[in-house]
Design an enzyme around this catalytic site. Structure first.
Site, PDB file in Angstrom:
ATOM      1  N   GLY A   1       1.297   3.620  -3.263  1.00 27.96           N
ATOM      2  CA  GLY A   1       0.395   4.698  -3.644  1.00 27.96           C
ATOM      3  C   GLY A   1      -0.147   5.527  -2.499  1.00 27.96           C
ATOM      4  O   GLY A   1      -0.937   6.437  -2.714  1.00 27.96           O
ATOM      5  N   HIS A   2       0.268   5.245  -1.261  1.00 27.84           N
ATOM      6  CA  HIS A   2      -0.316   5.938  -0.088  1.00 27.84           C
ATOM      7  C   HIS A   2       0.773   6.395   0.863  1.00 27.84           C
ATOM      8  O   HIS A   2       0.989   5.733   1.869  1.00 27.84           O
ATOM      9  CB  HIS A   2      -1.267   5.004   0.634  1.00 27.84           C
ATOM     10  CG  HIS A   2      -2.227   5.702   1.550  1.00 27.84           C
ATOM     11  ND1 HIS A   2      -1.952   5.978   2.867  1.00 27.84           N
ATOM     12  CD2 HIS A   2      -3.474   6.172   1.333  1.00 27.84           C
ATOM     13  CE1 HIS A   2      -2.988   6.564   3.425  1.00 27.84           C
ATOM     14  NE2 HIS A   2      -3.928   6.690   2.517  1.00 27.84           N
ATOM     15  N   PHE A   3       1.405   7.306   0.808  1.00 29.64           N
ATOM     16  CA  PHE A   3       1.657   8.266  -0.250  1.00 29.64           C
ATOM     17  C   PHE A   3       3.144   8.181  -0.535  1.00 29.64           C
ATOM     18  O   PHE A   3       3.925   8.215   0.426  1.00 29.64           O
ATOM     19  CB  PHE A   3       1.282   9.672   0.206  1.00 29.64           C
ATOM     20  CG  PHE A   3      -0.182   9.784   0.619  1.00 29.64           C
ATOM     21  CD1 PHE A   3      -1.165   9.918  -0.346  1.00 29.64           C
ATOM     22  CD2 PHE A   3      -0.565   9.735   1.953  1.00 29.64           C
ATOM     23  CE1 PHE A   3      -2.503  10.035   0.021  1.00 29.64           C
ATOM     24  CE2 PHE A   3      -1.900   9.840   2.323  1.00 29.64           C
ATOM     25  CZ  PHE A   3      -2.873   9.989   1.355  1.00 29.64           C
TER      26      PHE A   3
ATOM     27  N   PHE B   1       0.810  -1.224   0.000  1.00 29.73           N
ATOM     28  CA  PHE B   1       0.000   0.000   0.000  1.00 29.73           C
ATOM     29  C   PHE B   1       0.836   1.263   0.000  1.00 29.73           C
ATOM     30  O   PHE B   1       0.362   2.325  -0.394  1.00 29.73           O
ATOM     31  CB  PHE B   1      -1.003   0.013   1.163  1.00 29.73           C
ATOM     32  CG  PHE B   1      -0.433  -0.335   2.504  1.00 29.73           C
ATOM     33  CD1 PHE B   1       0.269   0.589   3.254  1.00 29.73           C
ATOM     34  CD2 PHE B   1      -0.616  -1.610   3.024  1.00 29.73           C
ATOM     35  CE1 PHE B   1       0.780   0.273   4.499  1.00 29.73           C
ATOM     36  CE2 PHE B   1      -0.115  -1.945   4.271  1.00 29.73           C
ATOM     37  CZ  PHE B   1       0.592  -1.002   5.012  1.00 29.73           C
TER      38      PHE B   1
ATOM     39  N   ILE C   1       2.226   6.699   4.702  1.00 32.71           N
ATOM     40  CA  ILE C   1       1.527   6.387   5.949  1.00 32.71           C
ATOM     41  C   ILE C   1       0.577   5.221   5.678  1.00 32.71           C
ATOM     42  O   ILE C   1       0.053   5.072   4.577  1.00 32.71           O
ATOM     43  CB  ILE C   1       0.765   7.590   6.547  1.00 32.71           C
ATOM     44  CG1 ILE C   1      -0.309   8.118   5.594  1.00 32.71           C
ATOM     45  CG2 ILE C   1       1.720   8.700   6.943  1.00 32.71           C
ATOM     46  CD1 ILE C   1      -1.222   9.149   6.230  1.00 32.71           C
TER      47      ILE C   1
END
EC number: 4.2.1.59
Length: 154
Positions: A53-55, A50, A60
């Site tokens: 793309g986050h971020f 994750f 986070i």
């Protein structure tokens, strides 16, 4: 409470239906079947899918995945309580109430996942849960689950 680590990854795979990349509990530190409580751990690494793309500039852990890790920790306890029934039944996450996010969870953090059930019945359960990084609360809420026959999901 039992000595830690009580349940490591290999045994977790027998208690939870989740697999990588969606297995969000690394080990169980302690549990108490009488008190219906559990403490588990998720080691948050930069390799988590994750974070792509986050971020990318400031990674986070998504809050919804912190809640999912809490639900999985609670699911481990349900698996232990169900013992002989766990191959036939599945705990499905029904809802979260009073969810609060209090601190960002970043790569390198160790997420301590605690849950205590106020209700476990043949139909499901309710638990208060809290995710912490060190002594700081990252997220908390009240989780609810339904217990269903696995065959009914076919």
């Amino acid at each position: 409470m039992k000595e830690s680590p009580v349940i490591k990854l290999r045994e977790l795979l027998n208690l939870l239906p989740h697999r990588y990349p969606f297995l969000l509990v690394d080990k169980v530190l302690s549990y108490d079947l009488e008190r219906r409580s559990i403490v588990a751990q998720k080691n948050v690494t930069i390799n988590e899918p994750f974070f792509v793309g986050h971020f990318p500039e400031a990674p986070i852990m998504p809050g919804v995945l912190i809640l999912e890790s809490l639900a999985q920790a609670a699911g481990v306890l349900l698996g232990l309580v169900l013992e002989n029934d766990r191959n036939k039944r599945l705990a499905l996450f029904l809802g979260i109430h009073k969810a609060k996010f209090r601190q960002a969870v970043k790569p390198g953090d160790i997420l301590t996942l605690s849950a205590e059930f106020s209700l476990i019945s043949s139909k499901g359960g309710k638990a208060s849960a809290r995710a912490c990084v060190g002594s700081q609360v990252a997220a908390e809420g009240e989780l609810s689950f339904a217990l269903v026959d696995k065959k009914s999901l076919d």
